[in-house]
Design a protein around this motif. Structure first.
Motif, PDB file in Angstrom:
ATOM      1  N   ARG A  18      11.629 -15.938 -19.314  1.00 27.22           N
ATOM      2  CA  ARG A  18      12.189 -17.252 -19.604  1.00 27.22           C
ATOM      3  C   ARG A  18      11.237 -18.243 -18.959  1.00 27.22           C
ATOM      4  NH1 ARG A  18      18.358 -18.174 -18.285  1.00 27.22           N
ATOM      5  NH2 ARG A  18      18.619 -16.809 -20.063  1.00 27.22           N
ATOM      6  N   ARG A  19      10.727 -19.158 -19.733  1.00 31.38           N
ATOM      7  CA  ARG A  19       9.632 -19.965 -19.229  1.00 31.38           C
ATOM      8  C   ARG A  19      10.110 -21.133 -18.384  1.00 31.38           C
ATOM      9  NH1 ARG A  19       5.247 -19.558 -24.055  1.00 31.38           N
ATOM     10  NH2 ARG A  19       5.312 -17.309 -24.129  1.00 31.38           N
ATOM     11  N   ARG A  20       9.335 -21.409 -17.392  1.00 30.20           N
ATOM     12  CA  ARG A  20       9.591 -22.585 -16.567  1.00 30.20           C
ATOM     13  C   ARG A  20       8.320 -23.407 -16.532  1.00 30.20           C
ATOM     14  NH1 ARG A  20      11.868 -20.805 -10.892  1.00 30.20           N
ATOM     15  NH2 ARG A  20      10.044 -19.505 -10.945  1.00 30.20           N
ATOM     16  N   PRO A  21       8.456 -24.710 -16.504  1.00 34.32           N
ATOM     17  CA  PRO A  21       7.241 -25.518 -16.460  1.00 34.32           C
ATOM     18  C   PRO A  21       6.480 -25.280 -15.176  1.00 34.32           C
ATOM     19  CG  PRO A  21       9.192 -26.872 -16.108  1.00 34.32           C
ATOM     20  CD  PRO A  21       9.673 -25.509 -16.502  1.00 34.32           C
ATOM     21  N   ALA A  22       5.166 -25.188 -15.304  1.00 39.06           N
ATOM     22  CA  ALA A  22       4.334 -24.969 -14.130  1.00 39.06           C
ATOM     23  C   ALA A  22       3.904 -26.317 -13.575  1.00 39.06           C
ATOM     24  CB  ALA A  22       3.121 -24.135 -14.505  1.00 39.06           C
ATOM     25  N   SER A 198       6.056 -14.301 -16.899  1.00 41.85           N
ATOM     26  CA  SER A 198       6.040 -12.871 -16.616  1.00 41.85           C
ATOM     27  C   SER A 198       6.097 -12.575 -15.122  1.00 41.85           C
ATOM     28  CB  SER A 198       4.792 -12.229 -17.229  1.00 41.85           C
ATOM     29  OG  SER A 198       3.659 -12.775 -16.611  1.00 41.85           O
ATOM     30  N   THR A 199       5.890 -13.577 -14.279  1.00 43.17           N
ATOM     31  CA  THR A 199       5.931 -13.340 -12.843  1.00 43.17           C
ATOM     32  C   THR A 199       7.060 -14.146 -12.190  1.00 43.17           C
ATOM     33  OG1 THR A 199       4.259 -15.028 -12.569  1.00 43.17           O
ATOM     34  CG2 THR A 199       3.498 -12.772 -12.611  1.00 43.17           C
ATOM     35  N   LEU A 200       8.112 -14.339 -12.944  1.00 42.19           N
ATOM     36  CA  LEU A 200       9.272 -15.050 -12.439  1.00 42.19           C
ATOM     37  C   LEU A 200       9.847 -14.352 -11.216  1.00 42.19           C
ATOM     38  CD1 LEU A 200      10.915 -17.506 -13.421  1.00 42.19           C
ATOM     39  CD2 LEU A 200      12.362 -15.924 -14.653  1.00 42.19           C
ATOM     40  N   ILE A 201       9.799 -13.052 -11.236  1.00 39.13           N
ATOM     41  CA  ILE A 201      10.324 -12.264 -10.127  1.00 39.13           C
ATOM     42  C   ILE A 201       9.246 -12.145  -9.050  1.00 39.13           C
ATOM     43  CG2 ILE A 201      11.196  -9.979  -9.474  1.00 39.13           C
ATOM     44  CD1 ILE A 201      13.014 -11.401 -11.407  1.00 39.13           C
ATOM     45  N   ALA A 202       9.649 -12.387  -7.810  1.00 39.83           N
ATOM     46  CA  ALA A 202       8.705 -12.234  -6.706  1.00 39.83           C
ATOM     47  C   ALA A 202       8.413 -10.757  -6.508  1.00 39.83           C
ATOM     48  CB  ALA A 202       9.307 -12.811  -5.433  1.00 39.83           C
ATOM     49  N   GLU A 229      18.070  -5.375  -9.751  1.00 40.59           N
ATOM     50  CA  GLU A 229      17.073  -5.953 -10.654  1.00 40.59           C
ATOM     51  C   GLU A 229      17.681  -7.111 -11.439  1.00 40.59           C
ATOM     52  OE1 GLU A 229      14.094  -4.310 -14.174  1.00 40.59           O
ATOM     53  OE2 GLU A 229      15.576  -2.994 -13.286  1.00 40.59           O
ATOM     54  N   CYS A 230      18.891  -6.880 -11.920  1.00 43.10           N
ATOM     55  CA  CYS A 230      19.576  -7.906 -12.701  1.00 43.10           C
ATOM     56  C   CYS A 230      19.852  -9.128 -11.826  1.00 43.10           C
ATOM     57  CB  CYS A 230      20.876  -7.323 -13.248  1.00 43.10           C
ATOM     58  SG  CYS A 230      21.875  -8.539 -14.106  1.00 43.10           S
ATOM     59  N   GLU A 231      20.342  -8.895 -10.614  1.00 42.85           N
ATOM     60  CA  GLU A 231      20.685 -10.020  -9.741  1.00 42.85           C
ATOM     61  C   GLU A 231      19.438 -10.808  -9.350  1.00 42.85           C
ATOM     62  OE1 GLU A 231      23.205  -8.836  -6.527  1.00 42.85           O
ATOM     63  OE2 GLU A 231      24.831  -8.299  -7.874  1.00 42.85           O
ATOM     64  N   LEU A 232      18.369 -10.076  -9.101  1.00 43.40           N
ATOM     65  CA  LEU A 232      17.128 -10.754  -8.748  1.00 43.40           C
ATOM     66  C   LEU A 232      16.669 -11.631  -9.914  1.00 43.40           C
ATOM     67  CD1 LEU A 232      15.001 -11.000  -6.522  1.00 43.40           C
ATOM     68  CD2 LEU A 232      13.784  -9.094  -7.548  1.00 43.40           C
ATOM     69  N   TRP A 233      16.808 -11.095 -11.098  1.00 41.26           N
ATOM     70  CA  TRP A 233      16.434 -11.866 -12.275  1.00 41.26           C
ATOM     71  C   TRP A 233      17.306 -13.111 -12.402  1.00 41.26           C
ATOM     72  CZ3 TRP A 233      18.409 -13.986 -16.603  1.00 41.26           C
ATOM     73  CH2 TRP A 233      17.480 -14.418 -17.569  1.00 41.26           C
ATOM     74  N   GLU A 234      18.610 -12.934 -12.196  1.00 39.35           N
ATOM     75  CA  GLU A 234      19.539 -14.071 -12.318  1.00 39.35           C
ATOM     76  C   GLU A 234      19.167 -15.152 -11.308  1.00 39.35           C
ATOM     77  OE1 GLU A 234      22.529 -14.299 -14.184  1.00 39.35           O
ATOM     78  OE2 GLU A 234      22.911 -12.251 -14.857  1.00 39.35           O
ATOM     79  N   ALA A 236      16.243 -15.648  -9.923  1.00 36.54           N
ATOM     80  CA  ALA A 236      14.969 -16.255 -10.302  1.00 36.54           C
ATOM     81  C   ALA A 236      15.157 -17.215 -11.467  1.00 36.54           C
ATOM     82  CB  ALA A 236      13.962 -15.165 -10.663  1.00 36.54           C
ATOM     83  N   SER A 237      15.974 -16.812 -12.416  1.00 41.76           N
ATOM     84  CA  SER A 237      16.139 -17.670 -13.589  1.00 41.76           C
ATOM     85  C   SER A 237      16.954 -18.907 -13.246  1.00 41.76           C
ATOM     86  CB  SER A 237      16.760 -16.880 -14.731  1.00 41.76           C
ATOM     87  OG  SER A 237      18.122 -17.003 -14.735  1.00 41.76           O
ATOM     88  N   ALA A 238      17.724 -18.834 -12.158  1.00 46.16           N
ATOM     89  CA  ALA A 238      18.468 -20.023 -11.722  1.00 46.16           C
ATOM     90  C   ALA A 238      17.586 -20.934 -10.869  1.00 46.16           C
ATOM     91  CB  ALA A 238      19.703 -19.601 -10.941  1.00 46.16           C
ATOM     92  N   GLY A 239      16.344 -20.539 -10.702  1.00 48.64           N
ATOM     93  CA  GLY A 239      15.402 -21.409  -9.997  1.00 48.64           C
ATOM     94  C   GLY A 239      15.142 -21.026  -8.552  1.00 48.64           C
ATOM     95  N   ALA A 240      15.632 -19.852  -8.149  1.00 52.58           N
ATOM     96  CA  ALA A 240      15.385 -19.433  -6.764  1.00 52.58           C
ATOM     97  C   ALA A 240      13.886 -19.201  -6.564  1.00 52.58           C
ATOM     98  CB  ALA A 240      16.148 -18.150  -6.464  1.00 52.58           C
ATOM     99  N   GLY A 241      13.382 -19.733  -5.483  1.00 52.89           N
ATOM    100  CA  GLY A 241      11.963 -19.557  -5.180  1.00 52.89           C
ATOM    101  C   GLY A 241      11.682 -18.154  -4.684  1.00 52.89           C
ATOM    102  N   LYS A 242      10.406 -17.888  -4.473  1.00 54.46           N
ATOM    103  CA  LYS A 242      10.006 -16.553  -4.029  1.00 54.46           C
ATOM    104  C   LYS A 242      10.612 -16.217  -2.667  1.00 54.46           C
ATOM    105  CE  LYS A 242       7.374 -16.593  -7.611  1.00 54.46           C
ATOM    106  NZ  LYS A 242       7.673 -15.841  -8.808  1.00 54.46           N
TER     107      LYS A 242
END
Lengths: 273, 113
Positions: A18-22, A198-202, A229-234, A236-242
């Motif tokens: 899911r893309r986020r602006p860089a 592709s590197t949304l997940i830390a 894995e699912c929670e980490l993705w959630e 990250a997709s909610a905007g959690a930083g590394k």
């Protein structure tokens, strides 16, 4: 998704991109605290190994109680003792690697010596070196095994407490918003929007969760790996930083012993409240 | 009267049960429960596992097609069993009494999203 592990490889393309602006600014210099990440991974491994060695010592006690025949006990416990000694050696190595854990390392060393002594006494009854045993007696060895188990229980409790303190220092201290931004930049590459997806997940969080899920019983490993894995993705997709993802992974890793205890708890526990 | 046995009702445990009881029929996933219970993410799996073990909760994977449609990994959903909901109410009632006696207050379910 296989569920056999979390997204741990930096090169792996996350399938749910899911893309986020860089929009991040480029860091002037890298400041990702790899040393801290390594220490946390080592701490998680140490706790896992201490759980393993404690379980092995429990098996040893059971095995020694199953018979009063010396040869039978010798045959049944030699492999267990070798494994206990090996894992204890790893634990000492990890404790030394983490640092500031000399007393813990010494305690593990004492437990290792006890295991060594039991092993030696079983291998050669004429060379009695079990604690301060006066005479060789299987009952004494059984007591020594019980003592070993108690020592390892104490060590695990101490280790968990000490490591939680250390991890608290590591997590609460140096993380700064700027650092988080640098981490995100460093892990997402040089401002490429496609790469960011592709590197949304830390990767560091993914690696830690992989270690955590490996500490669970094999029957539950895949399930929790996928859940993490699912929670980490959630997150990250909610905007959690590394850094936030890494904190999440650390909390999971620190509680994996509890989780293991719960999933291994006997079914008879399900009494009415 | 025999002393009732059951899970240890720590404050996080109570918060998780309250979150689940806010809508006992609704399935919820881990992070959602964390948010509703007001607990940090990554803290509730041992609690959920305990209640699943006791039969108070049941869990299942979300349909993979749904997750795929939304472009995310599938979630593990937790739901109170009928029996579990009753037991949870009773356990919470007892625990709330103890908590009140200590002068502590628990957060209401659904208080944090």
């Amino acid at each position: 998704m296989s569920g056999s592990g979390v997204a741990s490889s930096p090169g792996r393309a996350w399938p749910y991109a899911r893309r986020r602006p860089a929009t991040r600014s480029r860091p002037e210099e890298s400041s990702w605290p790899e040393a801290r990440a390594d220490k946390l991974l080592t701490a998680a491994s140490l706790i896992g190994e201490l759980v393993t060695v404690r379980d092995l010592s429990c098996d040893l006690v059971d095995e020694m109680r199953r018979s009063d025949d010396y040869r039978w006990v010798q045959g049944g416990t030699s492999d267990l003792l070798c494994r206990i000694i090996d894992v204890a050696r790893f634990c000492r190595g990890h404790a030394q690697e983490i640092g500031r854990l000399q007393d813990l390392s010494n305690e593990i060393g004492l437990a290792q010596e006890t295991a060594d002594a039991i092993s030696s006494a079983l291998a050669d009854p004429s060379a009695i070196r079990v604690s301060h045993a006066i005479d060789y007696d299987l009952a004494l060895l059984q007591l020594a095994a019980g003592q070993l188990h108690t020592e390892l229980l104490d060590v695990r409790v101490t280790a968990t407490r000490r490591l939680q303190m250390q991890v608290g220092d590591l997590m609460l201290g140096p993380f700064q918003p700027q650092e988080e931004s640098l981490l995100a930049q460093q892990e997402s590459g040089p401002g490429q929007q496609e790469l960011a997806a592709s590197t949304l997940i830390a990767p560091s969080a993914g690696r830690l969760l992989t270690v955590a899920s490996r500490l669970l019983p094999s029957s539950e490993r895949a399930r929790y790996a996928e859940e993490y894995e699912c929670e980490l993705w959630e997150l990250a997709s909610a905007g959690a930083g590394k850094a936030e993802q890494f904190r999440y992974a650390t909390r999971q890793a620190l509680r994996v012993g509890h989780l293991r205890g719960e999933v291994l708890a006997p079914r008879s526990k399900s009494a009415a409240p | 009267m025999p002393k009732p046995t059951g899970p240890r009702m720590t404050l996080p445990t109570q918060l998780v049960l309250r979150a689940m009881l806010a809508d006992p029929m609704q399935e919820k996933y881990g992070l959602q429960i964390c948010a509703e219970a007001g607990l940090p993410s990554g803290t509730i799996h041992p609690i959920l596992a305990r209640f699943e073990h006791l039969g108070w909760l049941e869990s299942s994977w979300e349909d993979e097609a749904n997750a795929h449609e939304e472009g995310r990994p599938r979630r593990r959903y937790y739901r109170l069993t009928e029996d579990g909901a009753e037991r949870a109410c009773l356990a919470l009632a007892r625990a709330t009494t103890s908590v009140s006696a200590m002068g502590l207050r628990t957060r209401p379910a659904g208080g944090m999203a």
